[in-house]
Design an enzyme around this catalytic site. Sequence first.
Site, PDB file in Angstrom:
ATOM      1  CB  THR A  50      13.643 -21.186  62.891  1.00 12.41           C
ATOM      2  OG1 THR A  50      12.683 -22.096  63.423  1.00 12.41           O
ATOM      3  CG2 THR A  50      14.096 -20.251  63.995  1.00 12.41           C
ATOM      4  N   GLY A  51      13.805 -22.037  60.048  1.00 14.86           N
ATOM      5  CA  GLY A  51      13.716 -23.172  59.130  1.00 14.86           C
ATOM      6  C   GLY A  51      12.781 -22.950  57.949  1.00 14.86           C
ATOM      7  CE1 TYR A  52      12.789 -26.469  53.375  1.00 15.24           C
ATOM      8  CE2 TYR A  52      12.668 -28.229  55.000  1.00 15.24           C
ATOM      9  CZ  TYR A  52      13.150 -27.732  53.796  1.00 15.24           C
ATOM     10  OH  TYR A  52      13.990 -28.487  53.022  1.00 15.24           O
ATOM     11  CB  ALA A 111       0.893 -22.872  67.206  1.00 16.38           C
ATOM     12  CE1 TYR A 223      14.213 -35.838  53.932  1.00 15.27           C
ATOM     13  CE2 TYR A 223      14.256 -37.424  55.730  1.00 15.27           C
ATOM     14  CZ  TYR A 223      14.856 -36.848  54.612  1.00 15.27           C
ATOM     15  OH  TYR A 223      16.071 -37.306  54.186  1.00 15.27           O
ATOM     16  CE1 TYR A 233      12.123 -36.889  60.035  1.00 14.47           C
ATOM     17  CE2 TYR A 233      10.423 -37.932  58.704  1.00 14.47           C
ATOM     18  CZ  TYR A 233      10.904 -36.834  59.377  1.00 14.47           C
ATOM     19  OH  TYR A 233      10.152 -35.688  59.420  1.00 14.47           O
ATOM     20  CE  LYS A 242       6.947 -34.403  59.766  1.00 13.14           C
ATOM     21  NZ  LYS A 242       6.470 -33.025  59.825  1.00 13.14           N
ATOM     22  CB  VAL A 272      21.449 -27.953  58.936  1.00 14.05           C
ATOM     23  CG1 VAL A 272      21.835 -27.765  60.401  1.00 14.05           C
ATOM     24  CG2 VAL A 272      22.410 -28.902  58.246  1.00 14.05           C
TER      25      VAL A 272
HETATM   26  P1  NAD Z   1      12.290 -25.430  62.936  1.00 12.84           P
HETATM   27  O1  NAD Z   1      12.676 -25.978  64.270  1.00 12.84           O
HETATM   28  O2  NAD Z   1      13.292 -24.615  62.215  1.00 12.84           O
HETATM   29  O3  NAD Z   1      10.951 -24.522  63.052  1.00 12.84           O
HETATM   30  C1  NAD Z   1       9.919 -24.802  63.921  1.00 12.84           C
HETATM   31  C2  NAD Z   1       8.969 -23.618  64.019  1.00 12.84           C
HETATM   32  O4  NAD Z   1       7.870 -23.990  64.861  1.00 12.84           O
HETATM   33  C3  NAD Z   1       9.566 -22.355  64.659  1.00 12.84           C
HETATM   34  O5  NAD Z   1       9.050 -21.216  64.035  1.00 12.84           O
HETATM   35  C4  NAD Z   1       9.046 -22.402  66.095  1.00 12.84           C
HETATM   36  O6  NAD Z   1       8.927 -21.140  66.745  1.00 12.84           O
HETATM   37  C5  NAD Z   1       7.677 -22.994  65.853  1.00 12.84           C
HETATM   38  N1  NAD Z   1       7.079 -23.630  67.024  1.00 12.84           N
HETATM   39  C6  NAD Z   1       7.516 -24.721  67.716  1.00 12.84           C
HETATM   40  N2  NAD Z   1       6.648 -25.010  68.719  1.00 12.84           N
HETATM   41  C7  NAD Z   1       5.659 -24.100  68.641  1.00 12.84           C
HETATM   42  C8  NAD Z   1       4.470 -23.859  69.390  1.00 12.84           C
HETATM   43  N3  NAD Z   1       4.111 -24.641  70.407  1.00 12.84           N
HETATM   44  N4  NAD Z   1       3.689 -22.801  69.042  1.00 12.84           N
HETATM   45  C9  NAD Z   1       4.038 -21.986  68.019  1.00 12.84           C
HETATM   46  N5  NAD Z   1       5.129 -22.171  67.254  1.00 12.84           N
HETATM   47  C10 NAD Z   1       5.924 -23.210  67.580  1.00 12.84           C
HETATM   48  O7  NAD Z   1      11.822 -26.682  62.088  1.00 12.84           O
HETATM   49  P2  NAD Z   1      11.823 -27.066  60.531  1.00 12.84           P
HETATM   50  O8  NAD Z   1      12.880 -28.082  60.315  1.00 12.84           O
HETATM   51  O9  NAD Z   1      11.747 -25.867  59.661  1.00 12.84           O
HETATM   52  O10 NAD Z   1      10.444 -27.872  60.461  1.00 12.84           O
HETATM   53  C11 NAD Z   1       9.247 -27.328  59.978  1.00 12.84           C
HETATM   54  C12 NAD Z   1       8.450 -28.441  59.332  1.00 12.84           C
HETATM   55  O11 NAD Z   1       9.175 -28.918  58.182  1.00 12.84           O
HETATM   56  C13 NAD Z   1       8.247 -29.664  60.242  1.00 12.84           C
HETATM   57  O12 NAD Z   1       6.978 -30.195  60.015  1.00 12.84           O
HETATM   58  C14 NAD Z   1       9.323 -30.621  59.751  1.00 12.84           C
HETATM   59  O13 NAD Z   1       9.017 -31.969  60.030  1.00 12.84           O
HETATM   60  C15 NAD Z   1       9.278 -30.330  58.255  1.00 12.84           C
HETATM   61  N6  NAD Z   1      10.462 -30.793  57.497  1.00 12.84           N
HETATM   62  C16 NAD Z   1      11.729 -30.497  57.912  1.00 12.84           C
HETATM   63  C17 NAD Z   1      12.818 -31.002  57.190  1.00 12.84           C
HETATM   64  C18 NAD Z   1      14.231 -30.726  57.617  1.00 12.84           C
HETATM   65  O14 NAD Z   1      15.146 -31.387  57.119  1.00 12.84           O
HETATM   66  N7  NAD Z   1      14.477 -29.769  58.486  1.00 12.84           N
HETATM   67  C19 NAD Z   1      12.601 -31.747  56.024  1.00 12.84           C
HETATM   68  C20 NAD Z   1      11.302 -31.986  55.603  1.00 12.84           C
HETATM   69  C21 NAD Z   1      10.232 -31.508  56.355  1.00 12.84           C
END
Ligand code: NAD
Length: 387
Positions: A50-52, A111, A223, A233, A242, A272
């Site tokens: 998901t996400g990034y 993980a 972030y 944050y 972080k 989001v």
């Molecule tokens: P997200 O919740 O969309 O994704 C999290 C991912 O981690 C998923 O693939 C999930 O399956 C995996 N995961 C969680 N626990 C796990 C485990 N124990 N074992 C294996 N996989 C596991 O989150 P996101 O917002 O995409 O965040 C990803 C990174 O980006 C983070 O480090 C976050 O701090 C950083 N980030 C996010 C934002 C934002 O605004 N969303 C901004 C800057 C940085």
Amino acid sequence: MIIEPKVRGFICTTAHPDGCMENVKRQIEYTKNKGKVNGAKKVLIIGSSTGYGLASRIAVTYGEGASTLGVMFEKEATERKPASAGWYNTVAFEKFAKGDGYYAKSINGDAFSKEVKDKVIETIKNDLGKVDMVIYSLAAPKRKTEDGTIYNSTLKTTEGNFTNKSLDLRNNIVVEATIPMANEKEIHDTIKVMGGEDWKQWIKCLADADVLEDGAITMAYSYIGPELTYPVYYNGTIGMAKKDLYNTSVDINNEFHDKGIKAYISINKAIVTQASSAIPIVPLYMSILYKVMKEKNIHEGSIEQMNRLFREKLNKGNVIVDEKNRIRLDDYEMRKDVQEQVMEYWEKVNSENINNFADIDGYWNDFYNMFGFKFDNVDYSRDINLV
Ligand code: NAD
């Protein structure tokens, strides 16, 4: 079963397989339309569903032609409950990627565990030989270490209680929220979960097993954001983790210098995701930021950010970094004119005028899309066989 969204505050407890497929498909099309660039060829993504992490996976596959191995922690469907969004995203991604001739495998498990690390190493050895990039994109609420201890991450301040405006996600009303201060244990435990210890363990295991190419790059996401959100944050428990993540990038560069491994932190924009929606005050900031960035035509979601990362900031051998060796994908978000406008709207916004100063519809649209809902071309009346 007809699958409908079941939203509880900042989380949706259902997900739609067809909608998740549409979400992945749109990200693939966006990347394909940008054409191909040279880059990593064999990529391990930890947190790939998901996400990034998902957007990174799509960007390296369709932008650079990379083979990808993903690690995630997702739930399969049961007879009564749909799978998690990350599960459906991964099924969809693998289907598209394999159909288009790319190698794509995923390992579903914790993980943080040695078992998953071993499984990944075995898969790399069998299928890829070595990898040239490792992306660490975990956002986890807790971590179980090898001795069985469970650490929980907390979203609190570290310098006294903090009160400010916040969006009540149940009814879109602007309320005052107070975020309490964490104790030492909560700060320590959040660093254990979201800091760099596990990232470094991954790199050590992969290097010891000799599955990293010479000159491999590893990247973790972080972030910073504006001063407005510092208490919750940057200077909050998550910010402490972080900072530890950043220090780990320095450690990895020192310790694995001989092997040519290069570690980077990429500071990404606020978007989001399941992780960011859970942070108090941040959803209101994000919906105001969306409004301002859309007005200025510089709005980006995860896939736009990740394409910019791999195409513009991480051009083989020429990584564009700031004075602290960090990649800055938050450059548009942190622009002076953007932040001044955000602050002006923040001062003015209340429950009555919220739609004038915040992109509430945009926030919720991204939120529902994340779980596969509210895509105009998906038939949500279709009866889905869950298993
Ligand atoms: P997200 O919740 O969309 O994704 C999290 C991912 O981690 C998923 O693939 C999930 O399956 C995996 N995961 C969680 N626990 C796990 C485990 N124990 N074992 C294996 N996989 C596991 O989150 P996101 O917002 O995409 O965040 C990803 C990174 O980006 C983070 O480090 C976050 O701090 C950083 N980030 C996010 C934002 C934002 O605004 N969303 C901004 C800057 C940085």
